[in-house]
Structure formats: C-alpha cells, structure tokens
Design a protein around this motif. Structure first.
Motif, PDB file in Angstrom:
ATOM      1  N   ILE A 173      60.878 105.819 -64.957  1.00  0.00           N
ATOM      2  CA  ILE A 173      60.432 104.425 -65.009  1.00  0.00           C
ATOM      3  C   ILE A 173      58.907 104.364 -64.948  1.00  0.00           C
ATOM      4  O   ILE A 173      58.288 104.875 -64.013  1.00  0.00           O
ATOM      5  CB  ILE A 173      60.996 103.613 -63.828  1.00  0.00           C
ATOM      6  CG1 ILE A 173      62.530 103.709 -63.776  1.00  0.00           C
ATOM      7  CG2 ILE A 173      60.531 102.159 -63.923  1.00  0.00           C
ATOM      8  CD1 ILE A 173      63.253 102.930 -64.818  1.00  0.00           C
ATOM      9  N   VAL A 174      58.305 103.733 -65.957  1.00  0.00           N
ATOM     10  CA  VAL A 174      56.871 103.451 -65.949  1.00  0.00           C
ATOM     11  C   VAL A 174      56.704 101.940 -65.855  1.00  0.00           C
ATOM     12  O   VAL A 174      57.114 101.204 -66.756  1.00  0.00           O
ATOM     13  CB  VAL A 174      56.177 103.964 -67.221  1.00  0.00           C
ATOM     14  CG1 VAL A 174      54.686 103.623 -67.184  1.00  0.00           C
ATOM     15  CG2 VAL A 174      56.377 105.466 -67.382  1.00  0.00           C
ATOM     16  N   GLN A 175      56.133 101.475 -64.747  1.00  0.00           N
ATOM     17  CA  GLN A 175      55.884 100.047 -64.545  1.00  0.00           C
ATOM     18  C   GLN A 175      54.396  99.784 -64.767  1.00  0.00           C
ATOM     19  O   GLN A 175      53.543 100.336 -64.070  1.00  0.00           O
ATOM     20  CB  GLN A 175      56.305  99.608 -63.146  1.00  0.00           C
ATOM     21  CG  GLN A 175      56.275  98.109 -62.925  1.00  0.00           C
ATOM     22  CD  GLN A 175      57.409  97.383 -63.658  1.00  0.00           C
ATOM     23  OE1 GLN A 175      58.536  97.876 -63.714  1.00  0.00           O
ATOM     24  NE2 GLN A 175      57.103  96.229 -64.218  1.00  0.00           N
ATOM     25  N   ARG A 185      58.809 102.860 -55.595  1.00  0.00           N
ATOM     26  CA  ARG A 185      60.104 102.593 -56.237  1.00  0.00           C
ATOM     27  C   ARG A 185      60.101 103.035 -57.699  1.00  0.00           C
ATOM     28  O   ARG A 185      61.162 103.118 -58.329  1.00  0.00           O
ATOM     29  CB  ARG A 185      60.425 101.098 -56.189  1.00  0.00           C
ATOM     30  CG  ARG A 185      60.654 100.542 -54.798  1.00  0.00           C
ATOM     31  CD  ARG A 185      60.832  99.037 -54.842  1.00  0.00           C
ATOM     32  NE  ARG A 185      59.597  98.358 -55.261  1.00  0.00           N
ATOM     33  CZ  ARG A 185      59.494  97.040 -55.435  1.00  0.00           C
ATOM     34  NH1 ARG A 185      60.559  96.287 -55.249  1.00  0.00           N
ATOM     35  NH2 ARG A 185      58.353  96.511 -55.795  1.00  0.00           N
ATOM     36  N   PHE A 186      58.932 103.299 -58.263  1.00  0.00           N
ATOM     37  CA  PHE A 186      58.806 103.630 -59.675  1.00  0.00           C
ATOM     38  C   PHE A 186      58.288 105.057 -59.829  1.00  0.00           C
ATOM     39  O   PHE A 186      57.580 105.565 -58.961  1.00  0.00           O
ATOM     40  CB  PHE A 186      57.861 102.639 -60.360  1.00  0.00           C
ATOM     41  CG  PHE A 186      58.163 101.200 -60.029  1.00  0.00           C
ATOM     42  CD1 PHE A 186      59.152 100.514 -60.705  1.00  0.00           C
ATOM     43  CD2 PHE A 186      57.471 100.547 -59.018  1.00  0.00           C
ATOM     44  CE1 PHE A 186      59.436  99.202 -60.383  1.00  0.00           C
ATOM     45  CE2 PHE A 186      57.751  99.234 -58.693  1.00  0.00           C
ATOM     46  CZ  PHE A 186      58.751  98.553 -59.374  1.00  0.00           C
ATOM     47  N   ASP A 187      58.632 105.689 -60.938  1.00  0.00           N
ATOM     48  CA  ASP A 187      58.140 107.048 -61.170  1.00  0.00           C
ATOM     49  C   ASP A 187      56.647 107.051 -61.429  1.00  0.00           C
ATOM     50  O   ASP A 187      55.945 107.981 -61.025  1.00  0.00           O
ATOM     51  CB  ASP A 187      58.884 107.673 -62.356  1.00  0.00           C
ATOM     52  CG  ASP A 187      60.354 107.893 -62.051  1.00  0.00           C
ATOM     53  OD1 ASP A 187      60.650 108.671 -61.129  1.00  0.00           O
ATOM     54  OD2 ASP A 187      61.211 107.272 -62.718  1.00  0.00           O
ATOM     55  N   LEU A 188      56.153 106.013 -62.114  1.00  0.00           N
ATOM     56  CA  LEU A 188      54.733 105.906 -62.395  1.00  0.00           C
ATOM     57  C   LEU A 188      54.370 104.430 -62.499  1.00  0.00           C
ATOM     58  O   LEU A 188      55.104 103.636 -63.104  1.00  0.00           O
ATOM     59  CB  LEU A 188      54.389 106.619 -63.711  1.00  0.00           C
ATOM     60  CG  LEU A 188      52.994 107.235 -63.844  1.00  0.00           C
ATOM     61  CD1 LEU A 188      52.759 108.299 -62.786  1.00  0.00           C
ATOM     62  CD2 LEU A 188      52.813 107.830 -65.232  1.00  0.00           C
ATOM     63  N   VAL A 189      53.256 104.069 -61.891  1.00  0.00           N
ATOM     64  CA  VAL A 189      52.712 102.719 -61.992  1.00  0.00           C
ATOM     65  C   VAL A 189      51.352 102.821 -62.668  1.00  0.00           C
ATOM     66  O   VAL A 189      50.499 103.606 -62.249  1.00  0.00           O
ATOM     67  CB  VAL A 189      52.560 102.062 -60.598  1.00  0.00           C
ATOM     68  CG1 VAL A 189      51.810 100.732 -60.717  1.00  0.00           C
ATOM     69  CG2 VAL A 189      53.927 101.837 -59.967  1.00  0.00           C
ATOM     70  N   ASN A 412      48.721 110.556 -71.363  1.00  0.00           N
ATOM     71  CA  ASN A 412      48.604 111.933 -70.869  1.00  0.00           C
ATOM     72  C   ASN A 412      49.126 112.054 -69.447  1.00  0.00           C
ATOM     73  O   ASN A 412      49.777 113.052 -69.086  1.00  0.00           O
ATOM     74  CB  ASN A 412      47.145 112.392 -70.929  1.00  0.00           C
ATOM     75  CG  ASN A 412      46.683 112.674 -72.349  1.00  0.00           C
ATOM     76  OD1 ASN A 412      47.497 112.961 -73.225  1.00  0.00           O
ATOM     77  ND2 ASN A 412      45.386 112.593 -72.570  1.00  0.00           N
ATOM     78  N   ARG A 413      48.856 111.041 -68.632  1.00  0.00           N
ATOM     79  CA  ARG A 413      49.373 111.066 -67.254  1.00  0.00           C
ATOM     80  C   ARG A 413      50.895 110.969 -67.224  1.00  0.00           C
ATOM     81  O   ARG A 413      51.550 111.561 -66.361  1.00  0.00           O
ATOM     82  CB  ARG A 413      48.743 109.936 -66.447  1.00  0.00           C
ATOM     83  CG  ARG A 413      47.266 110.116 -66.150  1.00  0.00           C
ATOM     84  CD  ARG A 413      47.017 111.273 -65.168  1.00  0.00           C
ATOM     85  NE  ARG A 413      47.665 111.041 -63.887  1.00  0.00           N
ATOM     86  CZ  ARG A 413      47.132 110.330 -62.895  1.00  0.00           C
ATOM     87  NH1 ARG A 413      45.921 109.799 -63.039  1.00  0.00           N
ATOM     88  NH2 ARG A 413      47.781 110.164 -61.756  1.00  0.00           N
ATOM     89  N   VAL A 414      51.467 110.227 -68.157  1.00  0.00           N
ATOM     90  CA  VAL A 414      52.930 110.158 -68.254  1.00  0.00           C
ATOM     91  C   VAL A 414      53.480 111.544 -68.577  1.00  0.00           C
ATOM     92  O   VAL A 414      54.451 112.012 -67.959  1.00  0.00           O
ATOM     93  CB  VAL A 414      53.368 109.132 -69.320  1.00  0.00           C
ATOM     94  CG1 VAL A 414      54.878 109.208 -69.546  1.00  0.00           C
ATOM     95  CG2 VAL A 414      52.988 107.717 -68.895  1.00  0.00           C
TER      96      VAL A 414
END
Length: 427
Positions: A173-175, A185-189, A412-414
């Motif tokens: 999850i990317v929010q 709560r999210f994999d990446l914000v 890239n961060r994802v």
C-alpha cells in the motif's frame, strides 16, 4: 493455488514452470498489476497515476474510485469517514426519515437527496472501490503475484487501511499525501514536506488545540515516509519531448522568448481576487518588451472577474495569445515550449509541474498564502526553484535549476521498499 516465488521441487502432477518464468521470478515475488484508488478529484488522482506511470506500470493498472454521496444533506456530512457517511445515508433512506425531517422543519435549508443516474444518495454509476472485491483480487492472484495499491486523498484512507488489514501479505500500500495519524498502517507514505511539518509557530496559532494531536510531530519521519518538495504528477522528460513534437506546428513560429502565464483560482489557503489581476497585468505590461510572445491560460477555478479583467487589458497586444478554452488544452505544449513561466501561487501541483521543466518560474500572489501553502512557497524559493514576480524581470535573460523530480524519486523509493520486502515490479 498460486506458485511461490522460491524455486523448490514441484509435487508430482504440478505444471512445470518454463525457463522464462523461473528467470522472471527468481527469489522475488513479482508485482504485475496495480490498483489506483481515487476519490474523483483530478489533482489527487493525477498524483497516483503519475507515480504508477513512473513505476513503468502505465498499462498494467486499473482505477477504482471511492464515491462519496453528494447533494442535499450530504454536504453536511463530508467531515465523516466515507464509510460512515454512506451508512448514515443508508439508514436515513431506509427509515424514510429524511422526508419527515424536511416536512417538519421547513426552515432548514437541506436539499432533497440526489438520485442522479437512478442511484440513491447521489452515488454515480462508476467502478466503486470495494474492499472485499480488491482483497479478493489480491488473494486470487492466479500467478499474477502481489498487488500494488496506490491511493491519494482523505476518503481513500479507510479503504486502503482495511485492505491492508485483510490482505497484508498480498498487497503493498502506497498512500499519497498526509494520512494524519498512524502512518505505520501503510507500507509507504509519500507526502510533501510542507504537509508533514505543518506546525510552524505561525501555523500553531491557526490550528485549534483539539486538532493539533492529529498533526504529525517535527521529529524525522519513519523509514516508511517519503518527503517530497511538491506534488506528484505525470510531467517528465519523456512526456515533455512528446508534447514538443505534438505541438510543434503551434509553437515553432512564435517569436521567442515565449512567456507562459497560467492562472488558477483562489483557495482556502491562497485567497485573492481583482487586486491580484491588476498586479499581474501591471507586471506583464512592464515585461512585454523583453518577450517575443505571451501565452495566457485560465483554469476552471479562475474567477470570471479575474479572467475578464486580464482579457480586457491585454487582448489588444499583438504579442499576447489567450487560450479560449474551446480548442484542445495547450497545457503540455506550454510546458514543453515555454522559455519562462508566470504562475499564480494557489496550486501546488501546477507549480510542481512547471518546476519539473528546469526553466524560470515566477510566482505571483505568494504573499497571499497562509499555513502550509506559505511553507511550501518558502521552501521552493529557498531552493531556487521559483522567484516572486516583481514586474522588473527581463524575460530574455534566462536562469535555471535542477528540475524538480519528485515523482521519479518517489518511484525509486517504492522500488527500494519493495526490494526490502523481497518483491519487485515486472517492467
């Protein structure tokens, strides 16, 4: 049963994987598809689409939307989480209480529930972001690997949070933008820096005490938080090259330098009106002598009194070309062919897109912005991305800076975060 990424001996009777399949997966779980969860707001969905495109999945994603009821009493319930909002409307509709309330309290200014397209409570007939359906999609992978989910906007948070709770081992999850609380709560914000650190001394005076607990602290963010300068978007070097070719005939013969002026509209944090239009027109009259051509466009949010004043004052100049909003949008052509820009201060996305060109950007109206928007303008000025419009500029004298590249850097961060989990994207 989906095949695991680790290459172990298959049980008798199992279909054999081809060499290509083994090479493609290796020790990784490969993400082959993405789901964008939007809220129907163009600026928000544009950020998610831009990130997915930067990840090389422009043709491997589907869009689901969170649709919030609109019209009538719904406008009084927008502060509720969208799931609670829908339940409230459902109860009101089932019990037929709404019509009774209206008949007994005629002084209330509530409008009837909207039944657009035959759906109650103002829900339009579009692909709905349903938690159960998306979880089923993730769990029934059929060899497609995990699911990348990218969402943006407050109304999407409850959806992505529920999906994560139900299928944490099958989704990433990317929010985008600030969820305000429990960011783990999210994999990446992914959120702009000015949105993550909003409590400057001046901002503290404007935020009620009871709301300040929802604002993240000043401490450095956790590793799952990516801070950007501006908003994510779809403008990059490839799209600019394409636009330059597409709009070649429209721009190639125009006298240089080309100055592009883009007007947005007042917002809660950047208010302005006719005074700004007068300031802008006066500055344009001063810089016209150093311009070959001036291309002016308005957005849907531009107040009519502002656009009318600009038209009246500048349409007679042979150097000025004003987009009439009737032909196809010239926006990408403007970004590709302009030698310099003047942009109103209200839109973070619009400024982020122009700063991705590396060309001179002059901002008008930044002094009218408050709270987070004021912090954003301070940040981009300090980084040399923009300059305030004074009316003394010589447009023929160019200046530059490293193009703002937030979307590519976030992508890239994802990829890095996926690799840490043992996953990667199929590109």
């Amino acid at each position: 049963m989906p095949v695991k990424a680790i290459t172990l001996p298959e049980p008798p009777g199992s279909p054999r994987k081809s060499e290509a399949d083994i090479f493609e997966t290796g020790a990784y779980s490969v993400i082959r598809r993405a789901v964008i969860i939007g809220n129907g707001v163009e600026d928000f969905e544009n950020q998610s689409i831009g990130l997915v495109h930067a990840l090389g999945m422009s043709e491997k994603h589907v869009l689901h939307r969170v649709t919030r009821p609109r019209g009538g009493i719904n406008e009084w319930l927008l502060w509720l989480p969208v799931s609670v909002h829908k339940q409230v409307i459902k109860i009101i509709s089932q019990l037929s209480l709404y019509s009774k309330v209206v008949s007994k309290r005629s002084e209330d200014k509530f409008l009837p529930l909207n039944t657009k397209d035959g759906n109650s409570a103002g829900l339009s007939s579009i692909l709905e972001a349903d938690v159960k359906n998306i979880v089923t999609m993730a769990q029934d992978s059929s060899g497609d690997g995990p699911l990348l989910i990218v969402a943006c906007g407050r109304d999407t948070i409850s959806i992505t949070r529920s999906i994560k709770e139900l299928a944490s081992d099958k989704v990433f999850i990317v929010q985008i933008q600030q969820p305000r609380s429990r960011l783990n709560r999210f994999d990446l914000v992914i959120t702009p820096e000015h949105d993550y650190y909003p409590l400057t001394p001046s901002a503290e005076k404007k935020v009620p005490n009871f709301m300040q607990k929802w604002i993240p602290p000043r401490e450095p963010p956790d590793r799952n938080v990516v801070l950007t300068v501006g908003a994510l978007h779809q403008v990059d070097s490839a799209s600019l090259r394409t636009a330059a070719l597409t709009w070649h005939d429209e721009f190639v013969a125009l006298p240089k330098p080309i100055l592009v002026v883009t007007l947005g509209g007042p917002t809660r944090f950047c208010s302005y009106g006719a005074d700004l239009a007068k300031q802008l027109v006066a500055s344009l009259h001063n810089v016209l002598s150093s311009c070959g051509s001036v291309k002016i466009s308005f957005s849907r949010r531009t107040p009519k009194k502002v656009s009318d004043f600009v038209l009246k004052e500048l349409k007679s100049s042979p150097k000025v070309f004003i987009w009439d909003s009737e032909e196809p949008s010239l926006y990408m052509g403007h970004l590709a062919w302009a030698d310099a820009f003047i942009v109103t201060a209200d839109s973070v996305r619009m400024i982020s897109e122009t700063c991705s060109t590396g060309k001179p950007v002059y901002v008008v109206g930044g002094e009218n912005c408050s709270w987070k928007h004021a912090e954003f303008h301070k940040l981009i000025r300090e980084r040399g991305l923009v300059r305030p419009l004074t009316g003394l500029e010589d447009i023929s004298k160019s200046w530059s800076y490293p193009p703002l590249n937030d979307t590519a850097e976030a992508a890239n961060r994802v990829r890095e975060a996926l690799a840490e989990r043992g996953w990667r994207l199929l590109t």
